[in-house]
Design an enzyme around this catalytic site. Structure first.
Site, short mmCIF file in Angstrom:
data_model
loop_
_atom_site.label_atom_id
_atom_site.label_comp_id
_atom_site.label_asym_id
_atom_site.label_seq_id
_atom_site.Cartn_x
_atom_site.Cartn_y
_atom_site.Cartn_z
CB SER A 283 -0.92 0.01 1.23
OG SER A 283 -0.17 0.31 2.40
CB SER B 47 0.45 3.48 4.64
OG SER B 47 1.39 2.44 4.88
CE LYS C 207 0.72 1.70 8.85
NZ LYS C 207 0.14 2.29 7.62
CB SER D 91 -0.84 6.24 6.99
OG SER D 91 -0.33 5.28 7.90
#
Length: 297
Positions: free
Chosen positions: A102, A104, A159, A262
């Site tokens: 993705s 994010s 992250k 995100s």
């Protein structure tokens, strides 16, 4: 699908076959090969030199090779054990590959990046059970980390570490503050986000002396909409400007660099230390853009 569990089962099954071959089947084949060669030599001695096989050395070698050859079920089990064991050890304790699914972490990581994750930096963990067996170094603010998603631990997320245990994190009006101190940022030229097919504001953020890029989308409101129920939720206060959280002991506050695209700790809470997989550090392939290969921050 728990690939680590599948790999562990393969290691056990092929390992049993490998040990059985070394201790039982290989000695048995060796005895059969020796017996076949000895019988061939006896036959050659009986027929005499006139009728002896003129290709006796090659025949002996062929007989020995045939008798020593592994049966198919051992060839596809025991023979693969060393390779599977090396893959299991490397993947479990040294580095593990992941693919970015993705956007994010844009602009740091793009969709389609294949990355490597350091598995020993934060301490070695036993595969499957994820129990830490060595201490390693502590996580630092700014580290890009792969972890098991607290809401579904079969899913891996990536992250950036923003808050450590005990930190007070405020993300209000799209400005990050840690323990009452604003995190420095410098505006860069606008970034064209290919996933959104639109421009975003790009900033260079400095977190504990380390610089990285982040994105903000001016048209997206600051308020956090859609936050879920999660442990220690009473440590967070949501308001019209964003959210303020105090990170509980043994947990971390994670955010994506693509701040308005995100789902992270603002929405589903804190990441417990037991969920940490490792530190992401290298893009080893992106088939759409080979220039992506290299280290990242």
């Amino acid at each position: 699908m728990n690939f680590a569990l599948i790999l562990f089962v393969l290691v056990v099954l092929t390992g049993i076959a490998w040990i059985a071959d070394k201790l039982v089947f290989q000695p048995r084949r060796q005895r059969a090969a020796d017996a076949a060669v000895a019988e061939f030599d006896r036959q050659q001695a009986r027929v005499g030199e006139r009728f002896a096989d003129e290709n006796a050395p090659q025949t002996r070698a062929r007989l020995r090779e045939e008798k020593l050859r592994q049966p198919w079920w051992l060839e596809y089990t025991a023979s693969f054990f060393p390779v599977i064991l090396v893959v299991f050890v490397v993947r479990s304790f040294i580095v593990e590959p992941f693919k970015i699914p993705s956007g994010s972490m844009v602009p740091t990581l793009l969709v389609g990046d294949f990355i490597l994750v350091n598995k020993y930096d934060y301490g070695l963990r036993l595969p499957i059970v994820n129990t830490k067996i060595t201490q390693g170094r502590p996580l630092e603010r700014g580290d890009v980390v792969v972890f098991r998603y607290p809401k579904d631990e079969s899913v891996d997320y990536i992250k950036r570490v923003i808050g450590l245990p005990g930190d007070v994190i405020a993300y209000e009006n799209k400005k990050l503050t840690i323990n009452g101190k604003p995190v420095p940022e410098v505006q860069l030229p606008d970034y064209f986000d290919e996933e959104r097919v639109g421009y975003a504001k790009e900033f260079e953020e400095t977190l504990d002396g380390r610089k990285h890029a982040i994105l903000n989308i001016p048209t997206v409101p600051s308020i956090v909409i859609g936050a879920q129920s999660y442990p220690y939720q009473d440590n967070c206060t949501y308001n019209s400007e964003g959210v303020v959280c105090k990170v509980p002991a043994g947990h971390y506050f994670m955010m994506g660099d693509n701040r308005d695209n995100s789902e992270d700790s603002r929405y589903w809470g804190f990441v417990p230390d037991r969920n940490i997989v490792g530190r992401a550090f290298f893009v080893w392939m992106n088939f759409s853009n080979l220039k992506r290969i290299g280290l990242f921050h």
